[in-house]
Design an enzyme around this catalytic site. Structure first.
Site, PDB file in Angstrom:
ATOM      1  N   ASP A 147       0.826  -1.231  -0.128  1.00  0.00           N
ATOM      2  CA  ASP A 147      -0.038  -0.156  -0.003  1.00  0.00           C
ATOM      3  C   ASP A 147       0.761   1.285   0.090  1.00  0.00           C
ATOM      4  OD1 ASP A 147      -2.451   1.437   0.173  1.00  0.00           O
ATOM      5  OD2 ASP A 147      -1.874   1.622   2.418  1.00  0.00           O
ATOM      6  N   ASP A 149      -0.045   4.832   0.898  1.00  0.00           N
ATOM      7  CA  ASP A 149      -0.513   5.871   2.136  1.00  0.00           C
ATOM      8  C   ASP A 149      -0.457   5.461   3.622  1.00  0.00           C
ATOM      9  OD1 ASP A 149      -1.195   8.163   0.144  1.00  0.00           O
ATOM     10  OD2 ASP A 149      -3.039   7.470  -0.116  1.00  0.00           O
ATOM     11  N   GLU A 156      -1.454  10.770   4.095  1.00  0.00           N
ATOM     12  CA  GLU A 156      -2.679  10.378   3.311  1.00  0.00           C
ATOM     13  C   GLU A 156      -2.682  11.538   2.198  1.00  0.00           C
ATOM     14  OE1 GLU A 156      -4.788   7.697   3.464  1.00  0.00           O
ATOM     15  OE2 GLU A 156      -3.586   6.674   5.002  1.00  0.00           O
ATOM     16  N   ARG A 192     -14.490  12.456  -1.975  1.00  0.00           N
ATOM     17  CA  ARG A 192     -13.398  13.320  -1.640  1.00  0.00           C
ATOM     18  C   ARG A 192     -12.892  13.883  -2.754  1.00  0.00           C
ATOM     19  NH1 ARG A 192     -10.160   9.223   2.292  1.00  0.00           N
ATOM     20  NH2 ARG A 192     -10.951   7.609   0.642  1.00  0.00           N
ATOM     21  N   SER A 235      -2.072   1.336  -4.596  1.00  0.00           N
ATOM     22  CA  SER A 235      -2.601   2.280  -4.020  1.00  0.00           C
ATOM     23  C   SER A 235      -4.114   2.839  -4.470  1.00  0.00           C
ATOM     24  CB  SER A 235      -1.863   3.432  -3.958  1.00  0.00           C
ATOM     25  OG  SER A 235      -2.371   4.704  -3.199  1.00  0.00           O
ATOM     26  N   GLY A 236      -4.699   3.005  -3.297  1.00  0.00           N
ATOM     27  CA  GLY A 236      -6.339   3.518  -3.530  1.00  0.00           C
ATOM     28  C   GLY A 236      -5.908   4.995  -3.830  1.00  0.00           C
ATOM     29  N   LYS A 280      -6.523  -4.275  -5.733  1.00  0.00           N
ATOM     30  CA  LYS A 280      -5.274  -4.618  -5.060  1.00  0.00           C
ATOM     31  C   LYS A 280      -5.212  -6.012  -5.170  1.00  0.00           C
ATOM     32  CE  LYS A 280      -4.874  -0.448  -2.010  1.00  0.00           C
ATOM     33  NZ  LYS A 280      -4.546  -0.050  -0.714  1.00  0.00           N
ATOM     34  N   ASP A 303      -2.005  -0.926   5.741  1.00  0.00           N
ATOM     35  CA  ASP A 303      -2.287  -0.407   7.074  1.00  0.00           C
ATOM     36  C   ASP A 303      -3.872  -0.522   7.203  1.00  0.00           C
ATOM     37  OD1 ASP A 303      -3.080   2.830   7.129  1.00  0.00           O
ATOM     38  OD2 ASP A 303      -2.365   1.956   5.208  1.00  0.00           O
ATOM     39  N   ASN A 306      -9.067  -1.703   3.520  1.00  0.00           N
ATOM     40  CA  ASN A 306      -9.048  -1.739   2.107  1.00  0.00           C
ATOM     41  C   ASN A 306      -7.877  -2.633   1.717  1.00  0.00           C
ATOM     42  OD1 ASN A 306     -10.261  -0.663  -0.367  1.00  0.00           O
ATOM     43  ND2 ASN A 306      -8.424   0.422  -0.787  1.00  0.00           N
TER      44      ASN A 306
END
Length: 348
Positions: A147, A149, A156, A192, A235-236, A280, A303, A306
């Site tokens: 991941d 962030d 983030e 967001r 990564s998201g 992912k 972390d 997700n």
């Protein structure tokens, strides 16, 4: 290596230790002798690579203790309470953390409780990892999926972009709603990003130049890459940041969401497939197939919730300073140390 079962070692007549006054840790780190008498219990040393062939059949449980040198006296005190004979191995890695492996015929449950209390009371930089299955091999080709962030980097990115765009509080409200389970990942992401509409795209370059790498990341990646590991970020977050990391760290691939930019402004949209939890997991399967990674050699680290499908798809899933949901789903959890601990989760 001379082998005698833990059961037979425990049944030996009491002997006066020849190394009286020397702690177990001092014996391990400074002595080349293979045997050590501790409270009339025989402890023996083995090489890490010998575990499966020489030790596993005698071992009920195996733990790894990883720690900063500043915690050494506390680890010494913890080891002094060892109530049963054990096998020990020093874990040699290319960084300055100290690692030992302990294998025994009895459970470490009570010892782990004492360890956790000591770590909390004294704010120790130390981890105890219970090893319940064969570990991927450090010195054999493998795949690491990370991941970004709060794993590869300390921030983030969406939150930092929002601050630079002057909408930090609005985005934080959406994040809080998502964490309460009121929005799924894609809803949260799109909402967001919508708050960033009309922000100057230059904020992306500003943030790229100031991405704070997670401590220990470069040391662990250097050791993995020296052993022919492939490393990818899934990564998201957003492509400009994973691309920056890919070039900076010489990663093999990077996957993230694409922000739409028109006339130098963010439109508040993303395009293409959303990199969510399932995406992912798919990344791992595709990369393993592309590079023909052997079974047992795939590691994932993250972390947040997700990351659960990704770490469950891997052969070894590691939770890093993670949320409880991910810790419960992971094979191992690193809570106190930085990413130097990553390579101690592998078998040399």
């Amino acid at each position: 290596m001379h082998r005698s079962s833990l059961a037979s070692a425990n049944a030996l007549n009491k002997r006066t230790p020849s190394n009286r006054g020397v702690s177990i840790l001092s014996w391990l780190l400074a002595s080349s002798t293979t045997e050590y008498w501790h409270n009339d219990l025989l402890c023996q040393r083995y090489e890490e690579a010998q575990y499966q062939s020489d030790i596993a059949s005698f071992s009920h449980e195996r733990v790894r203790v990883i720690f900063e040198s500043s915690a050494q006296s506390h680890i010494d005190a913890w080891l002094a309470e060892l109530p049963f004979p054990a096998y020990f191995s020093v874990l040699e890695r290319e960084n300055d953390l100290i690692g030992i492996e302990i294998s025994a015929s009895k459970s470490f449950t009570e010892m782990k409780s004492a360890f956790d209390i000591s770590v909390t009371q004294h704010s120790l930089a130390a981890e105890l990892l219970l090893i319940t299955a064969p570990l991927p091999l450090l010195k054999q080709r493998g795949l690491l999926a990370m991941d970004m962030d709060s794993t590869a980097i300390q921030i983030e990115c969406i939150d930092e972009l929002a601050v630079l765009a002057g909408v930090g509080d609005e985005v934080a409200e959406v994040t809080a709603s998502a964490m309460r389970g009121e929005l799924d990942f894609e809803q949260s992401l799109r909402l967001r990003v919508s708050k960033l509409a009309n922000a100057d795209a230059a904020i992306i370059d500003t943030l790229c130049k100031n991405l704070p790498l997670m401590p220990g990341l470069t040391a662990s990646l250097a050791e993995l890459q020296a052993n022919q590991w492939k490393v990818v970020v899934a990564s998201g977050g957003f492509m400009p940041f994973v691309n920056h990391l890919m070039h900076l760290l010489k990663l093999d691939a990077a996957f993230a969401n694409e922000l739409v930019i028109e006339d130098g402004k963010l439109t508040g949209h993303v395009c293409g497939d959303v990199v969510d939890a399932q995406y992912k997991a798919t990344v791992i399967n595709k990369c393993a197939q592309k590079w023909q990674i052997d079974a047992g050699q795939i590691v994932a680290i993250g972390d947040g919730a997700n990351d659960i499908p990704m770490i469950q798809t891997a052969d070894l899933g590691i939770a890093f300073h993670a949320k409880p949901k991910l810790i419960n789903a992971a094979n191992l959890a690193v809570n106190k140390l930085d990413l130097r601990a990553l390579v101690f989760c592998l078998q040399a």
